[in-house]
Design a protein around this motif. Structure first.
Motif, PDB file in Angstrom:
ATOM      1  N   LEU A  36      -2.187   6.966  -0.324  1.00  0.00           N
ATOM      2  CA  LEU A  36      -3.034   6.551  -1.455  1.00  0.00           C
ATOM      3  C   LEU A  36      -2.293   6.722  -2.785  1.00  0.00           C
ATOM      4  O   LEU A  36      -2.379   5.861  -3.667  1.00  0.00           O
ATOM      5  N   ASP A  37      -1.548   7.803  -2.911  1.00  0.00           N
ATOM      6  CA  ASP A  37      -0.740   8.032  -4.111  1.00  0.00           C
ATOM      7  C   ASP A  37       0.281   6.910  -4.301  1.00  0.00           C
ATOM      8  O   ASP A  37       0.437   6.378  -5.396  1.00  0.00           O
ATOM      9  N   THR A  38       0.949   6.546  -3.215  1.00  0.00           N
ATOM     10  CA  THR A  38       1.928   5.455  -3.280  1.00  0.00           C
ATOM     11  C   THR A  38       1.263   4.147  -3.697  1.00  0.00           C
ATOM     12  O   THR A  38       1.800   3.393  -4.520  1.00  0.00           O
ATOM     13  N   ILE A  41       0.435   4.271  -7.491  1.00  0.00           N
ATOM     14  CA  ILE A  41       1.659   4.091  -8.284  1.00  0.00           C
ATOM     15  C   ILE A  41       2.130   2.644  -8.217  1.00  0.00           C
ATOM     16  O   ILE A  41       2.486   2.052  -9.241  1.00  0.00           O
ATOM     17  N   ALA A  42       2.121   2.071  -7.014  1.00  0.00           N
ATOM     18  CA  ALA A  42       2.552   0.677  -6.851  1.00  0.00           C
ATOM     19  C   ALA A  42       1.645  -0.264  -7.645  1.00  0.00           C
ATOM     20  O   ALA A  42       2.113  -1.241  -8.239  1.00  0.00           O
ATOM     21  N   TYR A  43       0.343   0.022  -7.680  1.00  0.00           N
ATOM     22  CA  TYR A  43      -0.580  -0.815  -8.449  1.00  0.00           C
ATOM     23  C   TYR A  43      -0.273  -0.725  -9.941  1.00  0.00           C
ATOM     24  O   TYR A  43      -0.259  -1.744 -10.637  1.00  0.00           O
ATOM     25  N   PHE A  44      -0.028   0.498 -10.432  1.00  0.00           N
ATOM     26  CA  PHE A  44       0.292   0.645 -11.859  1.00  0.00           C
ATOM     27  C   PHE A  44       1.592  -0.070 -12.220  1.00  0.00           C
ATOM     28  O   PHE A  44       1.714  -0.633 -13.302  1.00  0.00           O
ATOM     29  N   GLN A  48      -0.727  -5.536  -9.146  1.00  0.00           N
ATOM     30  CA  GLN A  48      -1.284  -6.380  -8.094  1.00  0.00           C
ATOM     31  C   GLN A  48      -1.790  -5.506  -6.948  1.00  0.00           C
ATOM     32  O   GLN A  48      -1.020  -4.767  -6.324  1.00  0.00           O
ATOM     33  N   LEU A  49      -3.069  -5.601  -6.657  1.00  0.00           N
ATOM     34  CA  LEU A  49      -3.667  -4.794  -5.608  1.00  0.00           C
ATOM     35  C   LEU A  49      -3.077  -5.140  -4.237  1.00  0.00           C
ATOM     36  O   LEU A  49      -2.782  -4.254  -3.442  1.00  0.00           O
ATOM     37  N   THR A  50      -2.883  -6.422  -3.971  1.00  0.00           N
ATOM     38  CA  THR A  50      -2.317  -6.848  -2.691  1.00  0.00           C
ATOM     39  C   THR A  50      -0.930  -6.268  -2.483  1.00  0.00           C
ATOM     40  O   THR A  50      -0.610  -5.777  -1.398  1.00  0.00           O
ATOM     41  N   MET A  51      -0.126  -6.289  -3.521  1.00  0.00           N
ATOM     42  CA  MET A  51       1.223  -5.737  -3.436  1.00  0.00           C
ATOM     43  C   MET A  51       1.167  -4.221  -3.214  1.00  0.00           C
ATOM     44  O   MET A  51       1.921  -3.677  -2.410  1.00  0.00           O
ATOM     45  N   ALA A  52       0.268  -3.551  -3.898  1.00  0.00           N
ATOM     46  CA  ALA A  52       0.136  -2.101  -3.762  1.00  0.00           C
ATOM     47  C   ALA A  52      -0.267  -1.711  -2.338  1.00  0.00           C
ATOM     48  O   ALA A  52       0.292  -0.770  -1.764  1.00  0.00           O
ATOM     49  N   VAL A  53      -1.219  -2.438  -1.766  1.00  0.00           N
ATOM     50  CA  VAL A  53      -1.647  -2.161  -0.387  1.00  0.00           C
ATOM     51  C   VAL A  53      -0.517  -2.460   0.590  1.00  0.00           C
ATOM     52  O   VAL A  53      -0.291  -1.709   1.546  1.00  0.00           O
ATOM     53  N   SER A  54       0.239  -3.524   0.347  1.00  0.00           N
ATOM     54  CA  SER A  54       1.374  -3.861   1.208  1.00  0.00           C
ATOM     55  C   SER A  54       2.425  -2.756   1.176  1.00  0.00           C
ATOM     56  O   SER A  54       2.930  -2.331   2.221  1.00  0.00           O
ATOM     57  N   ILE A  55       2.744  -2.282  -0.008  1.00  0.00           N
ATOM     58  CA  ILE A  55       3.731  -1.207  -0.146  1.00  0.00           C
ATOM     59  C   ILE A  55       3.221   0.051   0.553  1.00  0.00           C
ATOM     60  O   ILE A  55       3.969   0.712   1.290  1.00  0.00           O
TER      61      ILE A  55
END
Length: 91
Positions: A36-38, A41-44, A48-55
């Motif tokens: 969840l932390d990753t 951070i990826a979203y910030f 992009q939420l999709t990119m953050a969930v993918s990462i």
């Protein structure tokens, strides 16, 4: 605190040490927190939420694999020659 005593029986042994169940549940909960932390951070960074969930999804598997190899390396480094010879005798 109704569940306090039953949970103590599940999570501590007779010597007062943590049980394997407690360690496993803590490991899983820590991996969830880390992922969840990753994702946050990826979203910030990406916005992009999709990119953050993918990462975050990729990170779960990569961290498990990296941890496995990390543990195996530590096992090789910390095993003494005597322990190695003893384990070969038992085999």
């Amino acid at each position: 605190m109704l569940l306090d005593q039953p949970l103590k029986k599940w999570f501590t042994n007779a010597q007062g040490s943590d049980t394997a169940l407690k360690s496993m549940l803590k490991s899983i909960s820590w991996r969830i927190v880390g992922t969840l932390d990753t994702m946050v951070i990826a979203y910030f960074i990406t916005g992009q939420l999709t990119m953050a969930v993918s990462i975050g999804s990729i990170e779960v598997f990569s961290k498990i694999i990296l941890y496995y190899f990390h543990e195996r390396a530590w096992e090789k480094v910390t095993t003494t020659k005597k322990e190695h010879e003893r384990s070969e005798e038992l085999a």
